[in-house]
Design a protein around this motif. Structure first.
Motif, short mmCIF file in Angstrom:
data_model
loop_
_atom_site.label_atom_id
_atom_site.label_comp_id
_atom_site.label_asym_id
_atom_site.label_seq_id
_atom_site.Cartn_x
_atom_site.Cartn_y
_atom_site.Cartn_z
N LEU A 19 0.74 -0.95 0.46
CA LEU A 19 0.13 -0.15 -0.43
C LEU A 19 0.86 1.20 0.23
O LEU A 19 0.95 1.66 1.17
CB LEU A 19 -1.05 0.26 1.14
CG LEU A 19 -1.75 -1.35 1.12
CD1 LEU A 19 -2.89 -0.97 2.99
CD2 LEU A 19 -3.01 -1.38 0.04
N ILE A 35 -1.80 0.64 -4.90
CA ILE A 35 -2.14 -0.64 -4.36
C ILE A 35 -1.11 -1.64 -5.66
O ILE A 35 -1.23 -1.57 -6.56
CB ILE A 35 -3.30 -1.02 -3.94
CG1 ILE A 35 -3.23 -2.63 -3.16
CG2 ILE A 35 -4.22 -1.30 -5.30
CD1 ILE A 35 -4.64 -2.88 -2.26
N LEU A 176 -10.43 -5.75 -0.04
CA LEU A 176 -10.39 -4.30 -0.51
C LEU A 176 -10.48 -3.65 0.92
O LEU A 176 -9.93 -3.38 2.27
CB LEU A 176 -9.86 -2.87 -1.45
CG LEU A 176 -9.11 -2.27 -1.57
CD1 LEU A 176 -7.03 -2.12 -1.43
CD2 LEU A 176 -9.07 -1.54 -2.61
N ASP A 177 -11.55 -3.33 1.00
CA ASP A 177 -12.36 -2.72 2.02
C ASP A 177 -11.76 -3.26 3.86
O ASP A 177 -11.41 -2.48 4.91
CB ASP A 177 -13.78 -2.93 2.27
CG ASP A 177 -14.10 -2.06 0.76
OD1 ASP A 177 -14.69 -0.77 1.06
OD2 ASP A 177 -13.85 -3.04 0.77
N VAL A 180 -7.64 -2.65 3.76
CA VAL A 180 -7.23 -1.26 4.77
C VAL A 180 -7.72 -1.20 5.52
O VAL A 180 -6.44 -0.47 6.89
CB VAL A 180 -7.98 0.14 3.38
CG1 VAL A 180 -7.61 -0.17 1.79
CG2 VAL A 180 -9.11 -0.18 2.98
N GLU A 181 -8.66 -1.49 6.14
CA GLU A 181 -8.88 -1.46 7.74
C GLU A 181 -8.43 -2.19 8.67
O GLU A 181 -7.41 -1.78 9.26
CB GLU A 181 -10.68 -1.85 8.15
CG GLU A 181 -10.86 -1.86 9.07
CD GLU A 181 -12.20 -2.57 9.44
OE1 GLU A 181 -12.73 -2.69 11.01
OE2 GLU A 181 -13.21 -2.35 8.77
N ALA A 183 -4.85 -2.53 7.77
CA ALA A 183 -4.34 -1.82 7.59
C ALA A 183 -3.89 -1.24 8.51
O ALA A 183 -2.43 -0.43 9.17
CB ALA A 183 -2.87 -1.05 6.44
N ASP A 193 -5.44 7.96 4.68
CA ASP A 193 -4.30 6.94 3.52
C ASP A 193 -5.52 5.70 3.16
O ASP A 193 -5.15 5.54 1.92
CB ASP A 193 -3.15 6.07 3.90
CG ASP A 193 -1.70 7.08 4.02
OD1 ASP A 193 -1.99 8.10 3.72
OD2 ASP A 193 -0.79 7.05 4.57
N ALA A 194 -5.97 5.21 4.07
CA ALA A 194 -7.43 4.09 3.25
C ALA A 194 -8.69 5.09 2.80
O ALA A 194 -9.04 4.22 1.84
CB ALA A 194 -7.89 3.73 5.13
N ILE A 197 -7.09 4.86 -1.34
CA ILE A 197 -7.35 4.22 -1.37
C ILE A 197 -8.39 3.70 -2.37
O ILE A 197 -8.45 3.42 -3.51
CB ILE A 197 -6.79 2.69 -0.88
CG1 ILE A 197 -4.94 3.11 -0.61
CG2 ILE A 197 -6.34 1.33 -1.12
CD1 ILE A 197 -3.90 2.38 0.53
#
Length: 211
Positions: A19, A35, A176-177, A180-181, A183, A193-194, A197
């Motif tokens: 990411l 990504i 992806l949802d 990123v959560e 991350a 950043d989330a 993305i």
């Protein structure tokens, strides 16, 4: 059953997903992406690999219990199809991107009996082009394609449209949802950043997420 978060955290832990909203990657199309996903790395990480293959087997048991054969996409889906088929005690094969230009000129490798209930195994769903092409090759050969299982999906609008157009369902271990959560939770990226993305995911042609 392995959760979406378990898979997401596994992929992050081995560097299978990068990411980088501040240092975007460039796709072949020229589009800038925050990504990059390389699920081949799961093959060299036994603990994560086990979660992935057992997870794929669980998805097939739950969503496609009538499955008779697994077919991997070339090339990244092949090892996952083989390992998952082994866990399920099922035959497997794979579909080449194009017919061979020698020998029997096969495009489908492995035995496929017309009418067999088939599930396609894919590592990554981005725009769903390769897996939908695989589905059509199998259908042309007489397979009864029940659907697709995959390790990870970006959840892009284009993939949803393409899957709908080909009248095929995909079920992914993670998305992806969730990633990123995960991350954000582990401090790999910031919440802003989330959001950037996910804005990219919603419209890859709109570069405003980079600002």
């Amino acid at each position: 059953m392995t959760s979406k978060f378990d898979i997401a955290e596994g992929l992050l832990s081995i560097g299978a997903v990068f990411l980088r909203p501040d240092q975007p990657f460039t796709w072949a199309s020229g589009i800038k992406s925050p990504i990059y996903c390389d699920n081949r790395l799961t093959l060299t990480a036994p603990e994560v690999r086990t979660k992935v293959e057992e997870g794929l087997a669980d998805l097939i048991r739950e969503y496609y219990p009538e499955t008779e054969v697994l077919m991997g996409t070339s090339t990244a889906g092949i090892p996952h199809a083989a390992i998952t088929a082994h866990l399920l005690g099922l035959p497997c094969g794979y579909v080449r991107g194009a017919k061979k230009d020698h020998g029997r000129t096969n495009q489908i490798e492995g035995k496929l009996v017309p009418g067999e209930k088939t599930v396609v195994v894919e590592d990554l769903i981005s725009t769903a082009g390769s897996c939908c092409d695989t589905v059509e090759v199998l259908r042309a050969a007489g397979a009864d394609v029940l659907g697709i299982v995959s390790i990870f999906t970006y959840g892009m609008k284009k993939s949803a449209e393409r899957l709908a157009a080909h009248q095929v369902k995909n079920v992914s271990l993670s998305d992806l949802d969730t990633l990123v959560e995960a991350a954000v939770r582990t401090g790999r990226i910031r919440e802003e950043d989330a959001r950037r993305i996910l804005r990219f995911r919603d419209d890859p042609t709109d570069a405003s997420w980079m600002k």
